[in-house]
Design a protein around this motif. Sequence first.
Motif, PDB file in Angstrom:
ATOM      1  N   UNK B  30       0.847  -1.191   0.000  1.00 41.41           N
ATOM      2  CA  UNK B  30       0.000   0.000   0.000  1.00 41.41           C
ATOM      3  C   UNK B  30       0.889   1.251   0.000  1.00 41.41           C
ATOM      4  N   UNK B  31       0.554   2.177  -0.869  1.00 44.32           N
ATOM      5  CA  UNK B  31       1.394   3.356  -1.062  1.00 44.32           C
ATOM      6  C   UNK B  31       1.485   4.208   0.199  1.00 44.32           C
ATOM      7  N   UNK B  53      11.169  -3.366  -2.731  1.00 41.60           N
ATOM      8  CA  UNK B  53      10.994  -3.073  -4.165  1.00 41.60           C
ATOM      9  C   UNK B  53       9.753  -2.193  -4.370  1.00 41.60           C
ATOM     10  N   UNK B  54       8.675  -2.511  -3.656  1.00 38.27           N
ATOM     11  CA  UNK B  54       7.444  -1.725  -3.790  1.00 38.27           C
ATOM     12  C   UNK B  54       7.654  -0.296  -3.316  1.00 38.27           C
ATOM     13  N   UNK B  57       9.628   1.585  -5.817  1.00 40.03           N
ATOM     14  CA  UNK B  57       8.834   1.850  -7.026  1.00 40.03           C
ATOM     15  C   UNK B  57       7.914   3.062  -6.813  1.00 40.03           C
ATOM     16  N   UNK B  58       7.245   3.081  -5.694  1.00 43.51           N
ATOM     17  CA  UNK B  58       6.292   4.178  -5.441  1.00 43.51           C
ATOM     18  C   UNK B  58       7.020   5.501  -5.163  1.00 43.51           C
ATOM     19  N   UNK B  61       8.110   6.793  -8.469  1.00 38.77           N
ATOM     20  CA  UNK B  61       6.978   7.316  -9.250  1.00 38.77           C
ATOM     21  C   UNK B  61       6.624   8.727  -8.773  1.00 38.77           C
ATOM     22  N   UNK B  87       9.966   2.879 -13.331  1.00 42.55           N
ATOM     23  CA  UNK B  87       9.549   3.852 -12.312  1.00 42.55           C
ATOM     24  C   UNK B  87      10.546   5.006 -12.187  1.00 42.55           C
TER      25      UNK B  87
END
Lengths: 425, 89
Positions: B30-31, B53-54, B57-58, B61, B87
């Motif tokens: 969740x961002x 990694x998430x 990525x966010x 972005x 990203x």
Amino acid sequence: MATRRQVLKSAVAPMIVPSLVLGQRAGHVAPSDKVVWGGIGLGARGAHVLSKLLMVPDARFVAICDVRNERREFIKSTVDKAYGDSGCQMYGDQYEILARKDIDAVLIATGDRWHTPLSIIAAQHGKDVYCEKPCSMSIEDSWALAAAFRRYNRLYQAGCQRRNGANFQFCKELLESGALGKLKTLYANVGPSVNWPPIPSRDWLAGEPLPPKQVLDWDRWLGPAPWRPYHPSYVRGGWRNFYDFHGGGILEWGSHTVDLCHWAAGLDETQPVEYEPVGTNVGPYFVNCKYANGVRLVMRDNGWDGALDTGSCSFRIEGDLGWVETGDKTKIECSPNIKPLLRVTEPAPMALQNHVFEMNARIKERRQPSANAAAAANSHVTCHAAFIAYQRGKTLTWDTAKAEFTNDDVANNMRSRALREPWRI
Amino acid sequence: MKMPQNTQPAPAPAAKAPAAPPPTPPAEFQEGAIATMDVAALKGVLMSAQATEFQKAKAAQRAGELASKELVPALAAMLGDEHLSVYAR
């Protein structure tokens, strides 16, 4: 010495053979006179469009390309059954289907992330394109789409079939005839927030094991979209809930209804200069827009069928003398002074059929269809600008000549989205 | 000729009702706070060896939307990553 006219006459005359000699029946279209089609990424919506294409006498659908095996086989089975043969070929790689010299045009109905890149690649391969909406993922995509179809001199029809819907055309006629008076405000119903929030999620779903590549090619399914771990929900339609794949409720319906507003009001070559977002992410939500000539455009979350029950994807035109509103239920609501002018219109499904037939006819005539790439670019840029305003939570002003926001640097940075390698526009 | 409005039963709408909502994203995907981080906080995530990694990525972005020059070195370091390069661009 023979004249040019005599040479042409002598060259052509022996080629003229009565069709009866060739065993053709009256009304039969020779194979060489048919537009040859292929399809890429035809799911439920694509299959519906295909069903109309299969009704076109001077069209022949010969090949399907999809990253999902079950989809490829379903479309082949549908096409072969319709034609009574086994001629529809299956492909998993778009470059293989686009390399076929016998294919004139392609029907593209993939997820939104693929629409612009695939359409441009198809144009580069000399194909005309019928592409489902939304046609682009960003402002930059939209301009690139229009530029490519101009550069490669190919024909493009966005899946904005309501331009060929009689009830929508009637509303346009009312405005053009002057019955509504001077144009004041256009209303474009956008995707209801209960179905598609204006701002989609940027989260990921938990990763699950990938299926075999011959069942689903996940890398090609993602295509130009940012990488994320596989989850089956995405490929079953759940992708529409996520920002990386979707433009929220504004793009989901605005690509239809803003397009209708532009078309009806003769605004196909411009965009609003101001975007004011109103509401939250749980709706209802609005984006109040204004064109340079003072005409207002209201993108509104008006529920699925609209407050006047005119149906999905409704739009409304208000002039200083009267108003009119219609949607997918085809009924037309209007101000009392307009009621005497109303007439019976075709049922809604005819819009799609007319739209597909129009594209096939335009390909044979080499003329741009009604929902061409330039018109689609302007209506989509309008939707993307509204989407960005909603995400930024502030009123944005837009310079149509420079194609940039004039009061927010971050908004300008959001005009494009990075594409995953090796995909480019 | 003026005719009355069509009052026949309406056909089914062309647009389809959406499917059931998707599964809920797990907490780690969740961002959350990254959506509103400033440049300094984003730099911390992008340079962190512990960030997932998430999260990278966010953060990348959002960094792309803010377009701060200060974040360019951290983003450049991600360009060789098969998953994260998109990203970082």
